[in-house]
Design a protein around this motif. Sequence first.
Motif, PDB file in Angstrom:
ATOM      1  N   SER A 254     -27.081 -29.323   8.189  1.00  0.00           N
ATOM      2  CA  SER A 254     -27.386 -29.795   6.824  1.00  0.00           C
ATOM      3  C   SER A 254     -29.026 -29.459   6.439  1.00  0.00           C
ATOM      4  N   LEU A 255     -29.758 -30.058   7.356  1.00  0.00           N
ATOM      5  CA  LEU A 255     -31.105 -29.801   7.130  1.00  0.00           C
ATOM      6  C   LEU A 255     -31.660 -28.497   6.889  1.00  0.00           C
ATOM      7  N   ARG A 256     -31.204 -27.429   7.601  1.00  0.00           N
ATOM      8  CA  ARG A 256     -31.616 -25.991   7.396  1.00  0.00           C
ATOM      9  C   ARG A 256     -31.125 -25.640   6.005  1.00  0.00           C
ATOM     10  N   ALA A 257     -29.608 -25.894   5.604  1.00  0.00           N
ATOM     11  CA  ALA A 257     -29.027 -25.434   4.605  1.00  0.00           C
ATOM     12  C   ALA A 257     -29.738 -26.068   3.266  1.00  0.00           C
ATOM     13  N   TRP A 258     -29.962 -27.250   3.142  1.00  0.00           N
ATOM     14  CA  TRP A 258     -30.698 -27.885   2.115  1.00  0.00           C
ATOM     15  C   TRP A 258     -31.975 -27.607   2.120  1.00  0.00           C
ATOM     16  N   SER A 259     -32.865 -27.412   3.203  1.00  0.00           N
ATOM     17  CA  SER A 259     -34.125 -26.982   3.162  1.00  0.00           C
ATOM     18  C   SER A 259     -34.351 -25.511   2.387  1.00  0.00           C
ATOM     19  N   ALA A 260     -33.508 -24.572   2.805  1.00  0.00           N
ATOM     20  CA  ALA A 260     -33.365 -23.239   2.191  1.00  0.00           C
ATOM     21  C   ALA A 260     -32.999 -23.336   0.787  1.00  0.00           C
ATOM     22  N   ALA A 261     -32.138 -24.341   0.447  1.00  0.00           N
ATOM     23  CA  ALA A 261     -31.786 -24.708  -0.928  1.00  0.00           C
ATOM     24  C   ALA A 261     -32.905 -24.863  -1.967  1.00  0.00           C
ATOM     25  N   MET A 262     -33.641 -25.922  -1.234  1.00  0.00           N
ATOM     26  CA  MET A 262     -34.951 -26.385  -1.807  1.00  0.00           C
ATOM     27  C   MET A 262     -36.048 -24.959  -1.910  1.00  0.00           C
ATOM     28  N   ILE A 263     -36.103 -24.323  -1.046  1.00  0.00           N
ATOM     29  CA  ILE A 263     -37.059 -22.961  -1.296  1.00  0.00           C
ATOM     30  C   ILE A 263     -36.649 -22.302  -2.349  1.00  0.00           C
ATOM     31  N   VAL A 264     -35.433 -21.930  -2.352  1.00  0.00           N
ATOM     32  CA  VAL A 264     -34.769 -21.074  -3.513  1.00  0.00           C
ATOM     33  C   VAL A 264     -35.185 -21.936  -4.760  1.00  0.00           C
ATOM     34  N   LEU A 437     -33.498 -11.830   8.411  1.00  0.00           N
ATOM     35  CA  LEU A 437     -32.162 -10.938   8.255  1.00  0.00           C
ATOM     36  C   LEU A 437     -32.476 -10.073   9.781  1.00  0.00           C
ATOM     37  N   LEU A 438     -33.763  -9.769   9.980  1.00  0.00           N
ATOM     38  CA  LEU A 438     -33.900  -9.032  11.205  1.00  0.00           C
ATOM     39  C   LEU A 438     -33.578  -9.784  12.462  1.00  0.00           C
ATOM     40  N   ALA A 439     -34.088 -11.057  12.366  1.00  0.00           N
ATOM     41  CA  ALA A 439     -33.837 -11.826  13.350  1.00  0.00           C
ATOM     42  C   ALA A 439     -32.284 -12.101  13.519  1.00  0.00           C
ATOM     43  N   LEU A 440     -31.697 -12.342  12.799  1.00  0.00           N
ATOM     44  CA  LEU A 440     -30.279 -12.295  12.542  1.00  0.00           C
ATOM     45  C   LEU A 440     -29.355 -11.452  13.505  1.00  0.00           C
ATOM     46  N   LEU A 454     -24.901  -8.872   4.959  1.00  0.00           N
ATOM     47  CA  LEU A 454     -26.047  -9.514   4.088  1.00  0.00           C
ATOM     48  C   LEU A 454     -27.293  -8.942   3.843  1.00  0.00           C
ATOM     49  N   GLY A 455     -27.643  -8.215   5.172  1.00  0.00           N
ATOM     50  CA  GLY A 455     -28.816  -7.400   4.999  1.00  0.00           C
ATOM     51  C   GLY A 455     -28.672  -6.178   4.262  1.00  0.00           C
ATOM     52  N   ALA A 456     -27.656  -5.382   4.387  1.00  0.00           N
ATOM     53  CA  ALA A 456     -27.479  -4.271   3.489  1.00  0.00           C
ATOM     54  C   ALA A 456     -27.086  -4.489   2.260  1.00  0.00           C
ATOM     55  N   SER A 457     -26.615  -5.659   1.751  1.00  0.00           N
ATOM     56  CA  SER A 457     -26.517  -6.096   0.423  1.00  0.00           C
ATOM     57  C   SER A 457     -27.969  -6.017  -0.310  1.00  0.00           C
ATOM     58  N   VAL A 458     -28.913  -7.044   0.514  1.00  0.00           N
ATOM     59  CA  VAL A 458     -30.125  -7.040  -0.067  1.00  0.00           C
ATOM     60  C   VAL A 458     -30.758  -5.680  -0.278  1.00  0.00           C
ATOM     61  N   LEU A 459     -30.734  -4.824   0.835  1.00  0.00           N
ATOM     62  CA  LEU A 459     -31.492  -3.479   0.772  1.00  0.00           C
ATOM     63  C   LEU A 459     -30.942  -2.649  -0.277  1.00  0.00           C
ATOM     64  N   GLY A 460     -29.792  -2.593  -0.462  1.00  0.00           N
ATOM     65  CA  GLY A 460     -29.011  -2.050  -1.535  1.00  0.00           C
ATOM     66  C   GLY A 460     -29.201  -2.306  -2.784  1.00  0.00           C
ATOM     67  N   MET A 461     -29.606  -3.930  -3.119  1.00  0.00           N
ATOM     68  CA  MET A 461     -29.852  -4.129  -4.301  1.00  0.00           C
ATOM     69  C   MET A 461     -31.353  -3.746  -4.665  1.00  0.00           C
ATOM     70  N   ALA A 486     -30.333 -16.535   4.216  1.00  0.00           N
ATOM     71  CA  ALA A 486     -30.502 -15.922   5.562  1.00  0.00           C
ATOM     72  C   ALA A 486     -31.586 -16.766   6.174  1.00  0.00           C
ATOM     73  N   ILE A 487     -32.215 -17.200   5.860  1.00  0.00           N
ATOM     74  CA  ILE A 487     -33.540 -18.396   6.440  1.00  0.00           C
ATOM     75  C   ILE A 487     -32.568 -19.552   6.865  1.00  0.00           C
TER      76      ILE A 487
END
Length: 548
Positions: A254-264, A437-440, A454-461, A486-487
């Motif tokens: 939860s801590l990582r998920a909602w921290s990432a949501a706050m970043i976005v 993405l690289l780390a994952l 996920l990474g290919a989607s970002v690069l494709g976009m 990804a974060i």
Amino acid sequence: MTSDEATGPKPTSLAWVPIAISALVALVTIFILSGPFAIDVLLGLTIDGAILVAYLASAFGWGSYIARYAPAPLRFVTAIAIGLGLMGLVELALGLAGVLSIYSTIGIIAIGLGATAWYAKPWKASEPRLGVPSRGIRAAWWLIPFAIVLGVAIVAASLCPGFLWKPLDPHPYDAISYHLQVPREWYDAGKIIPLQHNAFSYFPMLMETHYLAAMHLRGGSWAGMYLCQFMTLAHGVLTVIAVGQIARALDATSLRAWSAAMIVATVPWVFQLSVVAYVETGVMLYTTLAIGWGMIAIRRPTKYAFVIVGLCAGLACGMKYTAFVMSAGVVVGLLVVFELSRKRMVNAAILIAVTALVASPWLIRNIAWTGNPVFPLATSVFGKAHFTDDQLDRYRIAHAPPASEQGIGARIANGWDRTFADQQFGYVVLPIGMLALLALLFIAPASRAQYAFLGASVLGMFAVWLSATHIMPRFVTPVVPLLGIAIALVPINGWAMFGLAIVQGVSGLVMVWNALSPTLDLGRQGLLRLNDLTMIESDGVRAARTSG
């Protein structure tokens, strides 16, 4: 001693405390920023907010049956997002038939509310759930920092259309010339019709169907314009929720998920696009859900998961033409290749069929209107309809990069300047997200396929954006929530992620404030919740307008 005496009285639940504090924080933020017009903002919020809540609750009902098998963390946001899409398509059909009105719109909402009352039952504890137990800050307490961001957004969305963020893009031209103007003309006509004087009326307009519904619900285009901006904000909020819930469904704490949501949420571009009458937050929402569900489909390749991916990809297409390639094309293409490589033909066929079905109403409408399913694009293939050669040239020039930006080197340089080097992307989510993405790919070999997707989607976009568009920075904003996911998925210490969220949150809000304060100062001179622009027009403009 009885069992009741042995157990003693149950402790009083304090679940309401963070909710109450969050509401207070949002109200204080609104009062501070709105100045003497705080009452106007709050009165408008009371009316439009109540309508919006009913609209979203109805959307939950419309989407609940389809989302009933979703993992528990994702069920809520998936149901609302799909429900909004279905409501928009119903509104399109009724509008084309000339029977969309305040009464039929209320009927659509009532059907959804009835379904919400039927389906909104506690989920069985025995149901399978992807995700891990919450660790760190309880989820409800996350409402407090998000309340600050929401309070600022409510005030920004209460500023009269056309004045916000000047001279930055998003600029007022798009919002006023077609995102609001097209549904306004449809409202006045009492029917969704082709507007030969406005080429944008032939674009996919799923978000604008919600704007048209807002105008019917508020009894006019000017009365409904702030509800339109709140509709955009709702899609932005749902995108942020989707980031957290997808991360939770894919095993982030939860801590990582909602921290990432706050970043976005505090990336300036995401904030700016969430408070104007644009469509980018809709593209972000459905692209995020399509790719999140695509990762789930790779983990558990069920036919149901591919149906949801197709629904979300098709609804992204309904937002704008670029989503046909940047969102649906990338997501569907990658998943089809993945499934075919594993000889799962049925899943690939389901994905293609559902995406095409959901995206098709806009193409069918254009065939009926012009004979060209993607008018005013591909006119050399499908025909130019009523366009003259001069109009075709003007449209092409307006939507092509300048000659100085057409070379490969120039495109790459401009792509860098308008993303990683652009403060509107916040300097955190893009570089940290790409590193994540690289780390994952190296730290989670068991999940490498879904992370590679996920990474290919970002690069494709990114590739489509650089090669096939005029490199407008807001066109590539759908990668922001994807990098946020990804974060969140990198298994680092949650408190380190929380610290990163604080850094991005503070810096992001400072950047937003620097862009917002000039127009907010103007807003406090009388443009907050102003509902009649003729009040500020000059005598000459008024005379010209009334002379006919």
